[in-house]
Design a protein around this motif. Structure first.
Motif, PDB file in Angstrom:
ATOM      1  N   LYS A   1       0.845  -1.184   0.000  1.00 33.07           N
ATOM      2  CA  LYS A   1       0.000   0.000   0.000  1.00 33.07           C
ATOM      3  C   LYS A   1       0.884   1.238   0.000  1.00 33.07           C
ATOM      4  O   LYS A   1       1.988   1.224   0.523  1.00 33.07           O
ATOM      5  N   VAL A   2       0.357   2.298  -0.559  1.00 35.39           N
ATOM      6  CA  VAL A   2       1.046   3.575  -0.532  1.00 35.39           C
ATOM      7  C   VAL A   2       0.804   4.195   0.838  1.00 35.39           C
ATOM      8  O   VAL A   2      -0.332   4.239   1.317  1.00 35.39           O
ATOM      9  N   ALA A   3       1.861   4.618   1.481  1.00 34.49           N
ATOM     10  CA  ALA A   3       1.766   5.187   2.830  1.00 34.49           C
ATOM     11  C   ALA A   3       0.926   6.459   2.824  1.00 34.49           C
ATOM     12  O   ALA A   3       0.874   7.183   1.824  1.00 34.49           O
ATOM     13  N   ASP A   4       0.261   6.706   3.940  1.00 31.99           N
ATOM     14  CA  ASP A   4      -0.529   7.925   4.094  1.00 31.99           C
ATOM     15  C   ASP A   4       0.357   9.142   3.843  1.00 31.99           C
ATOM     16  O   ASP A   4       1.511   9.187   4.274  1.00 31.99           O
ATOM     17  N   GLY A   5      -0.186  10.110   3.133  1.00 29.57           N
ATOM     18  CA  GLY A   5       0.559  11.330   2.842  1.00 29.57           C
ATOM     19  C   GLY A   5       1.378  11.249   1.564  1.00 29.57           C
ATOM     20  O   GLY A   5       2.047  12.208   1.188  1.00 29.57           O
ATOM     21  N   PHE A   6       1.341  10.087   0.892  1.00 29.20           N
ATOM     22  CA  PHE A   6       2.081   9.924  -0.354  1.00 29.20           C
ATOM     23  C   PHE A   6       1.119   9.600  -1.484  1.00 29.20           C
ATOM     24  O   PHE A   6       0.055   9.014  -1.267  1.00 29.20           O
ATOM     25  N   GLU A   7       1.507   9.955  -2.691  1.00 30.08           N
ATOM     26  CA  GLU A   7       0.712   9.658  -3.880  1.00 30.08           C
ATOM     27  C   GLU A   7       1.578   8.842  -4.836  1.00 30.08           C
ATOM     28  O   GLU A   7       2.726   9.194  -5.090  1.00 30.08           O
ATOM     29  N   LEU A   8       1.020   7.763  -5.342  1.00 35.62           N
ATOM     30  CA  LEU A   8       1.764   6.896  -6.248  1.00 35.62           C
ATOM     31  C   LEU A   8       1.998   7.597  -7.579  1.00 35.62           C
ATOM     32  O   LEU A   8       1.070   8.102  -8.201  1.00 35.62           O
ATOM     33  N   ARG A   9       3.223   7.642  -8.040  1.00 38.06           N
ATOM     34  CA  ARG A   9       3.580   8.255  -9.319  1.00 38.06           C
ATOM     35  C   ARG A   9       3.956   7.216 -10.369  1.00 38.06           C
ATOM     36  O   ARG A   9       3.798   7.441 -11.554  1.00 38.06           O
ATOM     37  N   ARG A  10       4.467   6.102  -9.914  1.00 36.31           N
ATOM     38  CA  ARG A  10       4.882   5.044 -10.843  1.00 36.31           C
ATOM     39  C   ARG A  10       4.860   3.728 -10.093  1.00 36.31           C
ATOM     40  O   ARG A  10       5.314   3.640  -8.969  1.00 36.31           O
ATOM     41  N   ARG A  11       4.324   2.683 -10.728  1.00 35.17           N
ATOM     42  CA  ARG A  11       4.297   1.359 -10.094  1.00 35.17           C
ATOM     43  C   ARG A  11       5.006   0.362 -11.007  1.00 35.17           C
ATOM     44  O   ARG A  11       4.594   0.156 -12.133  1.00 35.17           O
ATOM     45  N   GLU A  12       6.067  -0.235 -10.492  1.00 36.16           N
ATOM     46  CA  GLU A  12       6.777  -1.298 -11.197  1.00 36.16           C
ATOM     47  C   GLU A  12       6.662  -2.614 -10.448  1.00 36.16           C
ATOM     48  O   GLU A  12       6.803  -3.671 -11.035  1.00 36.16           O
ATOM     49  N   ARG A  13       6.423  -2.514  -9.151  1.00 38.71           N
ATOM     50  CA  ARG A  13       6.257  -3.712  -8.336  1.00 38.71           C
ATOM     51  C   ARG A  13       4.782  -4.061  -8.289  1.00 38.71           C
ATOM     52  O   ARG A  13       3.926  -3.182  -8.335  1.00 38.71           O
ATOM     53  N   PRO A  14       4.468  -5.335  -8.167  1.00 38.85           N
ATOM     54  CA  PRO A  14       3.056  -5.708  -8.085  1.00 38.85           C
ATOM     55  C   PRO A  14       2.425  -5.148  -6.816  1.00 38.85           C
ATOM     56  O   PRO A  14       3.057  -5.100  -5.763  1.00 38.85           O
ATOM     57  N   ARG A  15       1.177  -4.711  -6.948  1.00 46.74           N
ATOM     58  CA  ARG A  15       0.456  -4.167  -5.806  1.00 46.74           C
ATOM     59  C   ARG A  15       0.167  -5.256  -4.790  1.00 46.74           C
ATOM     60  O   ARG A  15       0.194  -5.051  -3.594  1.00 46.74           O
ATOM     61  N   ALA A  16      -0.146  -6.424  -5.293  1.00 46.77           N
ATOM     62  CA  ALA A  16      -0.474  -7.535  -4.406  1.00 46.77           C
ATOM     63  C   ALA A  16      -0.059  -8.827  -5.084  1.00 46.77           C
ATOM     64  O   ALA A  16       0.044  -8.899  -6.301  1.00 46.77           O
ATOM     65  N   SER A  17       0.198  -9.816  -4.287  1.00 47.20           N
ATOM     66  CA  SER A  17       0.542 -11.126  -4.828  1.00 47.20           C
ATOM     67  C   SER A  17       0.162 -12.189  -3.818  1.00 47.20           C
ATOM     68  O   SER A  17      -0.020 -11.909  -2.643  1.00 47.20           O
ATOM     69  N   ARG A  18       0.013 -13.395  -4.304  1.00 50.10           N
ATOM     70  CA  ARG A  18      -0.324 -14.511  -3.431  1.00 50.10           C
ATOM     71  C   ARG A  18       0.243 -15.795  -4.021  1.00 50.10           C
ATOM     72  O   ARG A  18       0.550 -15.859  -5.212  1.00 50.10           O
ATOM     73  N   PHE A  19       0.366 -16.810  -3.174  1.00 51.72           N
ATOM     74  CA  PHE A  19       0.802 -18.104  -3.677  1.00 51.72           C
ATOM     75  C   PHE A  19       0.254 -19.207  -2.804  1.00 51.72           C
ATOM     76  O   PHE A  19      -0.171 -18.991  -1.673  1.00 51.72           O
ATOM     77  N   GLU A  20       0.276 -20.398  -3.375  1.00 50.59           N
ATOM     78  CA  GLU A  20      -0.076 -21.624  -2.657  1.00 50.59           C
ATOM     79  C   GLU A  20       0.865 -22.689  -3.170  1.00 50.59           C
ATOM     80  O   GLU A  20       1.017 -22.861  -4.376  1.00 50.59           O
ATOM     81  N   ARG A  21       1.493 -23.386  -2.268  1.00 55.96           N
ATOM     82  CA  ARG A  21       2.462 -24.414  -2.638  1.00 55.96           C
ATOM     83  C   ARG A  21       2.233 -25.625  -1.751  1.00 55.96           C
ATOM     84  O   ARG A  21       2.053 -25.485  -0.542  1.00 55.96           O
ATOM     85  N   SER A  22       2.205 -26.821  -2.334  1.00 54.33           N
ATOM     86  CA  SER A  22       1.953 -28.045  -1.563  1.00 54.33           C
ATOM     87  C   SER A  22       3.117 -29.006  -1.676  1.00 54.33           C
ATOM     88  O   SER A  22       3.788 -29.063  -2.708  1.00 54.33           O
ATOM     89  N   PHE A  23       3.316 -29.762  -0.596  1.00 54.97           N
ATOM     90  CA  PHE A  23       4.371 -30.762  -0.524  1.00 54.97           C
ATOM     91  C   PHE A  23       3.763 -32.051   0.024  1.00 54.97           C
ATOM     92  O   PHE A  23       3.033 -32.018   1.012  1.00 54.97           O
ATOM     93  N   THR A  24       4.074 -33.160  -0.604  1.00 51.95           N
ATOM     94  CA  THR A  24       3.607 -34.447  -0.119  1.00 51.95           C
ATOM     95  C   THR A  24       4.650 -35.001   0.848  1.00 51.95           C
ATOM     96  O   THR A  24       5.822 -35.128   0.498  1.00 51.95           O
ATOM     97  N   LEU A  25       4.197 -35.306   2.058  1.00 53.98           N
ATOM     98  CA  LEU A  25       5.093 -35.826   3.082  1.00 53.98           C
ATOM     99  C   LEU A  25       4.984 -37.343   3.116  1.00 53.98           C
ATOM    100  O   LEU A  25       3.937 -37.903   2.845  1.00 53.98           O
ATOM    101  N   GLY A  26       6.040 -37.974   3.483  1.00 52.75           N
ATOM    102  CA  GLY A  26       6.016 -39.426   3.613  1.00 52.75           C
ATOM    103  C   GLY A  26       5.713 -39.831   5.042  1.00 52.75           C
ATOM    104  O   GLY A  26       5.451 -39.003   5.912  1.00 52.75           O
ATOM    105  N   ASN A  27       5.766 -41.111   5.281  1.00 53.42           N
ATOM    106  CA  ASN A  27       5.506 -41.645   6.620  1.00 53.42           C
ATOM    107  C   ASN A  27       6.629 -41.341   7.600  1.00 53.42           C
ATOM    108  O   ASN A  27       6.483 -41.586   8.791  1.00 53.42           O
ATOM    109  N   ALA A  28       7.743 -40.834   7.122  1.00 52.88           N
ATOM    110  CA  ALA A  28       8.887 -40.561   7.985  1.00 52.88           C
ATOM    111  C   ALA A  28       8.707 -39.290   8.808  1.00 52.88           C
ATOM    112  O   ALA A  28       9.485 -39.025   9.713  1.00 52.88           O
TER     113      ALA A  28
END
Length: 137
Positions: free
Chosen positions: A77-104
């Protein structure tokens, strides 16, 4: 000579460049897909992932059956008191990653820590899976 490419590498490559539509403004949310290092010690496995900018409150780690799933989101988010002039970084992002575990892996004693954008998940081994010496009589 035919070289087989693992299916997971093909999916990883495709997903790393994917975008999700979300939000009322139809902004493009890049799908983060952090790589993971998986190491094995004498008494545990560890999964280490770089998740820069993700706070512990925005991390979710679930275990169902033998599948460990890590979900995270980040919103800049843009901090209070500032105005965005240029955006090169993503505003938001998310991920989901799964791993299969063994019996160990002992599912009751899995733990996780987050420090400076590095997530470490400790997966203790079960007593049955630990090496042991058998005494000869």
């Amino acid at each position: 000579m035919n070289t087989l490419i693992p299916l997971t590498r093909i999916f990883d490559a495709a997903l790393n460049n994917s975008f999700d539509h979300a939000g009322s403004e139809h902004t493009m949310l890049p799908a983060m897909s952090p790589r993971a290092d998986i190491v094995e010690g004498e008494r545990e496995f560890q999964i280490t992932m770089d998740v820069p900018g993700v706070k512990a409150d925005n991390l979710e780690i679930d275990l169902e059956n033998q599948t460990l799933t890590v979900k995270a989101s980040r919103e800049d988010k843009v901090a209070d008191g500032f105005e965005l002039r240029r955006r090169e970084r993503p505003r938001a992002s998310r991920f989901e990653r799964s791993f299969t575990l063994g019996n160990a892996v002992d599912p009751d004693n899995i733990s996780a820590s987050l420090d400076s954008g590095v997530l470490v998940i400790s997966l203790p081994k079960t007593e049955k899976s630990l090496p042991r010496r058998i005494e000869v009589k």
